[in-house]
Scaffold this motif. Structure first.
Motif, short mmCIF file in Angstrom:
data_model
loop_
_atom_site.label_atom_id
_atom_site.label_comp_id
_atom_site.label_asym_id
_atom_site.label_seq_id
_atom_site.Cartn_x
_atom_site.Cartn_y
_atom_site.Cartn_z
N GLU A 310 0.89 -1.16 -0.10
CA GLU A 310 -0.05 0.05 -0.08
C GLU A 310 1.05 1.05 -0.04
N LEU A 311 1.99 1.21 0.59
CA LEU A 311 2.92 2.43 0.63
C LEU A 311 3.70 2.68 -0.54
N ALA A 312 3.89 1.59 -1.25
CA ALA A 312 4.76 1.63 -2.39
C ALA A 312 4.05 2.24 -3.49
N ALA A 313 4.91 2.82 -4.49
CA ALA A 313 4.23 3.78 -5.61
C ALA A 313 3.38 2.93 -6.58
N GLY A 314 2.65 3.36 -7.06
CA GLY A 314 1.47 2.75 -8.02
C GLY A 314 0.12 3.20 -7.46
N ASP A 315 -0.63 3.01 -8.43
CA ASP A 315 -2.14 3.45 -8.26
C ASP A 315 -2.60 2.42 -7.62
N GLU A 316 -4.13 2.65 -7.23
CA GLU A 316 -4.74 1.56 -6.59
C GLU A 316 -4.84 0.22 -7.19
N ALA A 317 -5.13 0.41 -8.58
CA ALA A 317 -5.39 -1.06 -9.12
C ALA A 317 -4.01 -1.96 -9.01
N ALA A 318 -3.02 -1.16 -9.14
CA ALA A 318 -1.49 -2.13 -8.80
C ALA A 318 -1.50 -2.46 -7.53
N VAL A 319 -1.72 -1.75 -6.46
CA VAL A 319 -1.84 -2.35 -5.18
C VAL A 319 -2.68 -3.39 -4.95
N VAL A 320 -3.83 -3.63 -5.44
CA VAL A 320 -4.93 -4.56 -5.43
C VAL A 320 -4.32 -5.88 -5.95
N GLY A 321 -3.67 -5.65 -7.26
CA GLY A 321 -3.13 -6.72 -8.18
C GLY A 321 -1.86 -7.56 -7.34
N ARG A 322 -1.13 -6.50 -6.66
CA ARG A 322 -0.16 -7.23 -5.84
C ARG A 322 -0.64 -8.19 -4.69
N LYS A 323 -1.53 -7.48 -4.03
CA LYS A 323 -2.35 -8.24 -2.92
C LYS A 323 -2.85 -9.59 -3.21
N ARG A 324 -3.71 -9.42 -4.51
CA ARG A 324 -4.21 -10.69 -5.17
C ARG A 324 -3.20 -11.68 -5.25
N GLN A 325 -2.18 -11.23 -5.97
CA GLN A 325 -0.87 -12.11 -6.05
C GLN A 325 -0.41 -12.90 -4.82
N LEU A 326 -0.38 -11.94 -3.61
CA LEU A 326 0.04 -12.45 -2.59
C LEU A 326 -0.96 -13.58 -2.03
N LEU A 327 -2.28 -13.25 -2.14
CA LEU A 327 -3.45 -14.22 -1.47
C LEU A 327 -3.29 -15.34 -2.44
N ALA A 328 -3.04 -15.32 -3.69
CA ALA A 328 -3.19 -16.46 -4.57
C ALA A 328 -1.80 -17.46 -4.10
N THR A 329 -0.65 -16.95 -3.99
CA THR A 329 0.50 -17.64 -3.35
C THR A 329 0.40 -18.11 -2.10
N ILE A 330 -0.13 -17.49 -1.23
CA ILE A 330 -0.53 -17.97 0.19
C ILE A 330 -1.49 -19.19 0.21
N ALA A 331 -2.79 -18.77 -0.50
CA ALA A 331 -3.53 -20.08 -0.57
C ALA A 331 -3.20 -21.30 -1.20
N ARG A 332 -1.98 -21.16 -2.19
CA ARG A 332 -1.64 -22.16 -2.77
C ARG A 332 -0.68 -23.25 -1.60
#
Length: 346
Positions: A310-332
């Protein structure tokens, strides 16, 4: 008396909500040990391995199937009931835990409830937010230990006393928690065999939370002097010292060489306070790649990674995208329970 486990969990619900079907990892929530439902050949080593990998659903299912067999002695029934209830607690199925705990007196057929289950019953109140009831029950258990006397009961009194202190600390009553802990840690530090020294390291966290870093460091250093050089507890001591150094703003000492998930988290915190945001994110991302199964069970790492995104550079869509990738990895990689759903900040 024993209910069916829910077919889903908090992490699966989050996956369903935030990931498109092609990106959803397949998670096994069947609780099965084999391709068949037969659990009769599961041995103690397999159960220990399941516990070490947070496969608590499998353990809860195993306990139920074992208890449903006929011809078991009462002691064996109580042992497996305890396993079942502890697994429910680890799965955060607190409503089921409360219901099944209420059935224990019927199972015991008039016998006294084992001490471990009395402790679990007291802790169950804390799980559902009734801290006052938990404190009262812990106090009753401590009184019971003191009345019965003997080394075993003294040891139990110390451990329940620490649980009481931690409950008070969670309620932010640090003065009461420290007043209770002080004599307990002094007793542990005076033990020539040093068997309870690791509890001192755990207890030091309360002084850290209360802001008394000097006292926390004093306790940790005294414990360090007692431990043999080959003790694995030294790793926990190193991590505790890193936390204290970081809070004190001594980032040089805080950026130590501790390994593993906790060490990576400490280094990321130090890098963040040095205004090295990209480095902090890289540290946690690298840890996720190196040890995904361990990170998948660490709420603090997941939460801090999502926060740094959230604190890194990037718009909201980019932040949500990184969080969703984090979720996919953790869920795996996550067993059950995985991190709390709030840790992803989605």
């Amino acid at each position: 008396m024993m209910g069916q486990l829910p077919a889903s969990d908090a992490l699966s619900i989050l996956v369903q909500k935030h990931l498109p079907p092609p990106s959803r990892p397949v998670r096994d929530l069947s609780g099965s040990w084999h391709a068949t439902l037969d659990t009769s050949d599961v041995d103690a080593d397999q159960v220990l391995e399941a516990a070490s990998t947070n496969s608590w659903r499998k353990i809860a299912v195993l306990a139920r199937s074992t208890l449903e067999r006929a011809g078991m002695e009462l002691d064996e029934v109580v042992e497996w009931w305890t396993v079942r209830l502890y697994a429910l607690a680890r799965l955060r199925l607190y409503s089921m835990l409360r219901t099944e705990l209420a059935s224990v007196p019927e199972v015991l057929e008039g016998q006294e409830m084992p001490f471990g289950l009395l402790v679990l019953r007291a802790t169950e109140a804390k799980f559902r937010g009734d801290t006052r009831s938990a404190v009262e029950q812990y106090t009753v258990l401590i009184r019971m230990c003191r009345e019965r006397g003997g080394e075993v009961w003294r040891s139990r009194a110390i451990r329940v006393g620490m649980m009481l202190a931690f409950a008070l600390a969670e309620a932010r009553d640090y003065n009461a928690a420290i007043e209770l802990l002080d004599p307990l840690v002094e007793r542990l530090l005076s033990d020539e065999e040093g068997e309870g020294v690791q509890l001192v390291i755990v207890a030091a966290r309360v002084w850290i939370q209360a802001g008394d870093l000097a006292r926390a460091l004093e306790l940790i250093e005294r414990a360090e002097q007692i431990l043999p050089s080959e003790s694995a507890v030294h790793a926990h001591i190193k991590q505790a010292k890193m936390v204290i150094a970081t809070i004190n703003g001594d980032f040089a000492d805080g950026d130590g060489e501790a390994e593993g998930v906790v060490g990576a988290l400490n280094r990321a915190v130090v890098q963040f306070y040095r205004a090295q945001l990209d480095a902090a994110i890289a540290t946690l991302d690298a840890q996720l790649e190196a040890q995904p199964a361990l990170v998948a069970s660490a709420d603090a790492v997941v939460f801090n990674t999502a926060t740094l995104y959230e604190l890194a550079a990037g718009d909201e869509a980019a932040v949500v995208g990184r969080k969703r990738q984090l979720l996919a990895t953790i869920a795996r990689w996550a067993a059950e329970p995985g991190p709390s759903s709030s840790a992803f900040k989605l």
